[in-house]
Design a protein around this motif. Structure first.
Motif, PDB file in Angstrom:
ATOM      1  N   THR A  27     -16.979 -29.179   2.499  1.00  0.00           N
ATOM      2  CA  THR A  27     -17.081 -27.788   2.684  1.00  0.00           C
ATOM      3  C   THR A  27     -16.938 -27.575   3.910  1.00  0.00           C
ATOM      4  OG1 THR A  27     -17.770 -26.812   0.483  1.00  0.00           O
ATOM      5  CG2 THR A  27     -17.784 -25.337   2.254  1.00  0.00           C
ATOM      6  N   PHE A  56     -17.817 -24.545   7.579  1.00  0.00           N
ATOM      7  CA  PHE A  56     -17.979 -23.305   7.964  1.00  0.00           C
ATOM      8  C   PHE A  56     -17.563 -23.196   9.269  1.00  0.00           C
ATOM      9  CE2 PHE A  56     -19.105 -22.273   3.471  1.00  0.00           C
ATOM     10  CZ  PHE A  56     -20.410 -23.607   3.212  1.00  0.00           C
ATOM     11  N   TYR A  88     -17.834 -20.273  12.132  1.00  0.00           N
ATOM     12  CA  TYR A  88     -18.557 -18.611  12.120  1.00  0.00           C
ATOM     13  C   TYR A  88     -18.521 -18.411  14.244  1.00  0.00           C
ATOM     14  CZ  TYR A  88     -22.284 -20.164   8.679  1.00  0.00           C
ATOM     15  OH  TYR A  88     -22.574 -20.139   8.062  1.00  0.00           O
ATOM     16  N   LEU A 135     -19.981 -15.382   9.468  1.00  0.00           N
ATOM     17  CA  LEU A 135     -18.970 -16.036   8.652  1.00  0.00           C
ATOM     18  C   LEU A 135     -18.305 -15.603   9.025  1.00  0.00           C
ATOM     19  CD1 LEU A 135     -19.071 -18.913   7.049  1.00  0.00           C
ATOM     20  CD2 LEU A 135     -19.342 -17.084   5.484  1.00  0.00           C
ATOM     21  N   ARG A 166     -20.966 -29.580   5.010  1.00  0.00           N
ATOM     22  CA  ARG A 166     -21.975 -29.020   4.293  1.00  0.00           C
ATOM     23  C   ARG A 166     -22.366 -31.117   3.766  1.00  0.00           C
ATOM     24  NH1 ARG A 166     -20.998 -28.140  -2.358  1.00  0.00           N
ATOM     25  NH2 ARG A 166     -22.955 -29.001  -3.108  1.00  0.00           N
ATOM     26  N   LYS A 193     -27.452 -33.521   0.212  1.00  0.00           N
ATOM     27  CA  LYS A 193     -28.224 -32.651   0.236  1.00  0.00           C
ATOM     28  C   LYS A 193     -27.656 -31.224   0.743  1.00  0.00           C
ATOM     29  CE  LYS A 193     -29.608 -36.340   4.173  1.00  0.00           C
ATOM     30  NZ  LYS A 193     -29.663 -36.650   5.288  1.00  0.00           N
ATOM     31  N   GLU A 194     -28.750 -30.796  -0.047  1.00  0.00           N
ATOM     32  CA  GLU A 194     -28.382 -29.132   0.431  1.00  0.00           C
ATOM     33  C   GLU A 194     -28.352 -28.390   0.984  1.00  0.00           C
ATOM     34  OE1 GLU A 194     -30.531 -28.869  -4.293  1.00  0.00           O
ATOM     35  OE2 GLU A 194     -31.567 -27.946  -2.920  1.00  0.00           O
ATOM     36  N   THR A 195     -27.748 -28.435   2.454  1.00  0.00           N
ATOM     37  CA  THR A 195     -27.090 -27.505   3.699  1.00  0.00           C
ATOM     38  C   THR A 195     -26.406 -27.959   4.398  1.00  0.00           C
ATOM     39  OG1 THR A 195     -29.422 -27.828   5.112  1.00  0.00           O
ATOM     40  CG2 THR A 195     -29.153 -29.786   5.315  1.00  0.00           C
ATOM     41  N   GLN A 196     -26.458 -27.195   4.907  1.00  0.00           N
ATOM     42  CA  GLN A 196     -25.561 -27.532   6.218  1.00  0.00           C
ATOM     43  C   GLN A 196     -25.864 -28.114   7.829  1.00  0.00           C
ATOM     44  OE1 GLN A 196     -22.810 -23.414   6.936  1.00  0.00           O
ATOM     45  NE2 GLN A 196     -23.755 -23.282   4.920  1.00  0.00           N
ATOM     46  N   TYR A 197     -25.303 -28.194   8.428  1.00  0.00           N
ATOM     47  CA  TYR A 197     -25.072 -29.266   9.908  1.00  0.00           C
ATOM     48  C   TYR A 197     -24.327 -28.097  10.899  1.00  0.00           C
ATOM     49  CZ  TYR A 197     -28.316 -31.887   7.557  1.00  0.00           C
ATOM     50  OH  TYR A 197     -29.561 -32.798   7.217  1.00  0.00           O
ATOM     51  N   PHE A 198     -24.457 -28.234  11.751  1.00  0.00           N
ATOM     52  CA  PHE A 198     -24.109 -27.009  12.731  1.00  0.00           C
ATOM     53  C   PHE A 198     -23.440 -28.554  14.370  1.00  0.00           C
ATOM     54  CE2 PHE A 198     -23.924 -23.354  11.046  1.00  0.00           C
ATOM     55  CZ  PHE A 198     -24.744 -23.315  10.623  1.00  0.00           C
ATOM     56  N   GLY A 199     -22.443 -27.544  14.510  1.00  0.00           N
ATOM     57  CA  GLY A 199     -21.636 -28.303  15.114  1.00  0.00           C
ATOM     58  C   GLY A 199     -22.208 -27.439  16.717  1.00  0.00           C
ATOM     59  N   GLY A 242     -27.926 -24.169  -0.439  1.00  0.00           N
ATOM     60  CA  GLY A 242     -27.823 -23.436   0.743  1.00  0.00           C
ATOM     61  C   GLY A 242     -26.543 -24.593   1.043  1.00  0.00           C
ATOM     62  N   GLY A 243     -26.280 -25.670   0.553  1.00  0.00           N
ATOM     63  CA  GLY A 243     -25.149 -26.653   1.702  1.00  0.00           C
ATOM     64  C   GLY A 243     -23.810 -26.046   1.121  1.00  0.00           C
TER      65      GLY A 243
END
Lengths: 115, 113
Positions: free
Chosen positions: A32, A34, A36, A46, A97, A101-107, B96-97
């Motif tokens: 996944t 995203f 923005y 978003l 995503r 891990k339960e998070t997102q990493y941004f560009g 959150g992922g």
């Protein structure tokens, strides 16, 4: 932390042209991603959720025919701004995503200026 | 009413000060809470991630969550000029992922020498 890249970092284009922005997860697979949009001194808005191998889900008010999203692989998603107009000028940021891990990493973001 | 409220600042503190950044939220379904740091013209960088009430510490940073009050905080000890950035709180209903994050507007912090 995980690395997400975006290309180009900035682009200037003429009104009416289309611009493609790439988002890549460099060291993990992202089912996944995203997209923005961020206006100066404003928070992230978003635009859409991009799932690998399926159609993107757009947020209310975001034109899917104007902002084309393709998520063809587990490490690449693209956003194409079609027939760009000056009001499309903005800072576009993707995130990915990491499902381990339960998070997102941004560009790092792409700054688009439409003349 | 916005789902997440955050004072935009700017907040200016002297080097070495303890900084307190806060967000309130109205949606009691939010369960996962994050703090991101964003330098000018860059993408947000994840600082802290929590999912339970209480404190979580990582170096000079402490994240605090009070679900009963719908209030989260980020504390920065011994602040440095390099901490000058915009700090965004974010939260989601489930892990959150893979789900939508709702962001605060961000607080602009300046740490002065």
């Amino acid at each position: 932390g995980a690395v997400v890249s975006q290309h180009p970092s900035r682009v200037i284009c003429k009104s009416g042209t289309s611009v493609k922005i790439e988002c890549r997860s460099l060291d993990f697979q992202a089912t996944t991603m995203f997209w923005y949009r961020q206006f100066p001194k404003k928070s992230l808005m978003l635009m859409a959720t991009s799932n690998e191998g399926s159609k993107a889900t757009y947020e209310q008010g975001v034109e899917k025919d104007k902002f084309l999203i393709n998520h063809a692989s587990l490490t690449l998603s693209t956003l194409t701004v079609t027939s760009a107009h000056p009001e499309d000028s903005s800072f576009y940021i993707c995130s990915a995503r990491d499902f381990t891990k339960e998070t997102q990493y941004f560009g790092p973001g792409t700054r688009l200026l439409v003349l | 009413q916005k789902e997440v409220e955050q004072d935009p600042g700017p907040l200016s503190v002297p080097e070495g000060a303890i900084v307190s950044l806060n967000c309130t939220y109205s949606n009691s379904a939010f369960q996962y809470f994050m703090w991101y740091r964003q330098y000018s013209r860059k993408g947000p960088e994840l600082l802290m991630y929590t999912y339970s009430s209480g404190n979580k510490e990582d170096g000079r940073f402490t994240a605090q969550v009070d679900k009963s009050s719908k209030y989260i905080s980020l504390f920065i000890r011994d602040s440095q000029p390099s901490d000058s950035a915009t700090y965004l709180c974010a939260m989601s209903v489930v892990a959150g992922g893979g789900n939508k994050l709702t962001f605060g507007t961000g607080t602009q912090l300046k740490v002065e020498l």
